[in-house]
Scaffold this active site. Structure first.
Site, PDB file in Angstrom:
ATOM      1  CE  LYS A 182      -3.641   2.733   2.355  1.00 37.23           C
ATOM      2  NZ  LYS A 182      -4.693   2.321   3.313  1.00 37.23           N
ATOM      3  CD  GLU A 188       7.766  -7.404   6.837  1.00 38.97           C
ATOM      4  OE1 GLU A 188       7.682  -7.692   8.095  1.00 38.97           O
ATOM      5  OE2 GLU A 188       7.691  -6.231   6.838  1.00 38.97           O
ATOM      6  N   GLY A 237      -5.630  -3.357   3.668  1.00 32.48           N
ATOM      7  CA  GLY A 237      -4.806  -4.163   3.379  1.00 32.48           C
ATOM      8  C   GLY A 237      -6.025  -5.827   3.828  1.00 32.48           C
ATOM      9  NE  ARG A 238      -8.786  -4.893   9.132  1.00 36.21           N
ATOM     10  CZ  ARG A 238      -7.827  -4.380   9.227  1.00 36.21           C
ATOM     11  NH1 ARG A 238      -6.700  -3.820   8.769  1.00 36.21           N
ATOM     12  NH2 ARG A 238      -8.530  -3.486  10.279  1.00 36.21           N
ATOM     13  CD  GLU A 323      -4.147  -5.869  10.880  1.00 36.56           C
ATOM     14  OE1 GLU A 323      -2.475  -6.570  10.195  1.00 36.56           O
ATOM     15  OE2 GLU A 323      -4.273  -5.776   9.315  1.00 36.56           O
ATOM     16  CG  HIS A 354      -7.287 -38.261  12.430  1.00 33.33           C
ATOM     17  ND1 HIS A 354      -7.409 -39.271  12.589  1.00 33.33           N
ATOM     18  CD2 HIS A 354      -8.710 -37.743  11.617  1.00 33.33           C
ATOM     19  CE1 HIS A 354      -9.107 -40.078  12.043  1.00 33.33           C
ATOM     20  NE2 HIS A 354      -9.349 -39.152  10.872  1.00 33.33           N
ATOM     21  CE  LYS A 476       4.224  -3.889  10.061  1.00 36.34           C
ATOM     22  NZ  LYS A 476       3.562  -1.813   8.220  1.00 36.34           N
TER      23      LYS A 476
END
Length: 503
Positions: A182, A188, A237-238, A323, A354, A476
């Site tokens: 964005k 990263e 972003g999400r 978030e 399981h 960050k």
């Protein structure tokens, strides 16, 4: 005003779920609802009729209808950043300016996707993190198997192993990089982008093979991206997969798949916006979520997808829900009066049966379990596969409710009381089921929009802002300071670990 105080006063009062079906003859009809090819059965949740009425009153007192209209009209719903949240404009519901900008952005992404599907591009490395990676990865995994476009490799982790694996699968001569950030400053993402660019350059490639998707096109062009697609700064972003961030789906399956995804979401938008609260699928689900946390003291919610194509949905929902609603203050900065987001977790059926279902059936941590299944299989293998899958899904919900008494366990334990106790199941454990008619782009779009509106509704009830995420910033800042060698005056444990790690 604390609209949920009456609910918290009932906290931890036990609810006999099976008994509710006898006490409320219309319970199944009232708590089952179909919309946009999704059938939701919420009747096995620990939400009695009286509790639902209290939750509906709380929703009205919190002005859910007013906040819903603000969301769709493009008004400010993110007060800490002074922004609207314009993800619904990407599928046609928003202010005129927002929907026009979204339409233009979609056309640019479609044109680029069509060109790359024709020009010999065989692989795409999609680099992003958070919503810039989770959404595209979900779309590709759910819908991309039969796509006829380039193979897309989503890379998010700064761990070089993730990027190395993607590059090992690609020929740099026929590979494009898609870089999604964005701000176009995400550490990263930009580190991975520079390394991938060096890999291209070593084989004679260039920045012309790089496509940037960002809300800061000026930074992307200054970086030297060959092509730039823009999305709105008001698109979190999400919530961004509806925009050009969804380019990987258009590349793999064609632009029509992304259009169908948006169409399914638009149908859920209309349902959420137009239906009354008591017959509104996202609203009912959110009311049940908040009731579980405030009325039952249950802050864990597990989501299990009985369809391999939805295996990434729980990870996607973790960001969307935690978030968005993992906050400790209200919109005006006051401390929240009770729990906010639940811990969202889950897995894939039948694998999870399981692994973690032991805790769900007999453990001491109790919380709602959500099953997601698809009526039609996505494969042509023998029908026995899908019949077993669906039977397993439905049986788990039934078993959570029914349980097994000590007397019943004695009958299958050969008179061994200790073994009978180990085989006793308490039952009365809440669950819900979402049953999709099919899994295609349109239905997946509706499902994701359902979860978005459910999250928004819960936020309104809680009085919090679901569209900021300041909680991701401090870590960050400290990481950047560590890399810069700044003396942070941190605790002895962190200082020792930094020294041992060579930082």
């Amino acid at each position: 005003m604390d609209h949920l105080a009456p609910i918290r006063r009932l906290a931890a009062q036990p609810v006999d779920i099976a008994g509710l079906f006898a006490a409320e003859p219309d319970r199944l009809a009232r708590l089952s609802l179909s919309a946009c090819s999704i059938h939701a059965d919420l009747s096995r949740l620990a939400l009695p009729a009286a509790g639902l009425e209290l939750m509906l009153e709380a929703a009205r007192a919190a002005d859910l209808a007013g906040w819903r209209e603000r969301l769709f009209s493009g008004a400010v719903v993110n007060p800490t950043e002074g922004r609207a949240a314009t993800h619904t404009a990407e599928r046609g519901s928003g202010s005129a300016a927002d929907t026009l900008a979204a339409t233009r952005s979609a056309a640019a992404a479609d044109a680029l996707a069509n060109r790359l599907r024709r020009d010999g591009t065989r692989h795409v490395i999609h680099i992003g993190i958070g919503g810039s990676a989770l959404g595209p990865a979900l779309l590709l995994d759910a819908l991309g198997r039969d796509g006829d476009g380039p193979a897309v490799h989503v890379v998010s982790n700064i761990d070089g192993e993730a990027l190395a694996r993607a590059m090992a699968a690609c020929d740099p001569a026929t590979t494009r990089l898609v870089i999604v950030s964005k701000t176009f400053t995400t550490l990263e993402t930009m580190t991975n982008a520079e390394t991938a660019l060096a890999w291209l350059a070593a084989a004679g490639g260039s920045r012309d093979q790089c496509i940037a998707i960002t809300a800061r096109p000026d930074r992307a062009r200054a970086w030297g991206a060959g092509e730039v697609l823009e999305f709105a700064d008001s698109l979190g972003g999400r919530y961004s997969l509806w925009s050009a961030v969804g380019l990987p789906l258009a590349l793999r399956c064609g632009p029509e798949a992304l259009a169908q995804l948006r169409a399914g979401a638009a149908a859920m938008d209309a349902h959420f916006r137009e239906r009354p609260l008591f017959r509104n699928l996202p609203v009912l689900a959110a009311l049940a979520d908040v009731w579980a946390a405030h009325g039952q003291g249950q802050q864990s919610r597990a989501v299990f997808c009985y369809d391999e194509r939805l295996r990434l949905l729980p990870a996607y929902l973790q960001q969307l829900e935690m978030e968005s609603n993992g906050k400790r203050v209200t919109r005006d900065g006051a401390p929240v009066a009770g729990p906010t987001a639940s811990i969202t977790w889950g897995g894939t059926g039948t694998d999870a049966q399981h692994a973690v279902f032991q805790l769900l059936h007999q453990g001491t941590v109790v919380g709602p379990v959500e099953f997601v299944a698809v009526t039609q299989p996505g494969h042509q293998l023998p029908s026995s596969h899908h019949r077993q899958l669906l039977a397993s899904c439905l049986a788990q919900g039934a078993a959570l409710l029914k349980g097994r008494t000590f007397a019943e366990a004695q009958a299958v334990s050969g008179g061994d009381d200790a073994l009978a106790r180990a085989k006793t199941f308490p039952g009365n454990r809440p669950s819900s089921t979402l049953l999709l008619d099919r899994l295609d782009a349109e239905t997946l779009g509706a499902l994701i929009a359902f979860y978005e509106h459910r999250t928004f509704t819960a936020a309104v009830l809680l009085g919090i802002n679901p569209f900021d995420q300041w909680g991701v910033e401090l870590g960050k800042e400290l990481a950047n300071a560590m890399l810069a060698g700044t003396d942070l005056g941190l605790d002895p444990s962190t200082a020792d670990l930094m020294a041992r790690a060579g930082l």
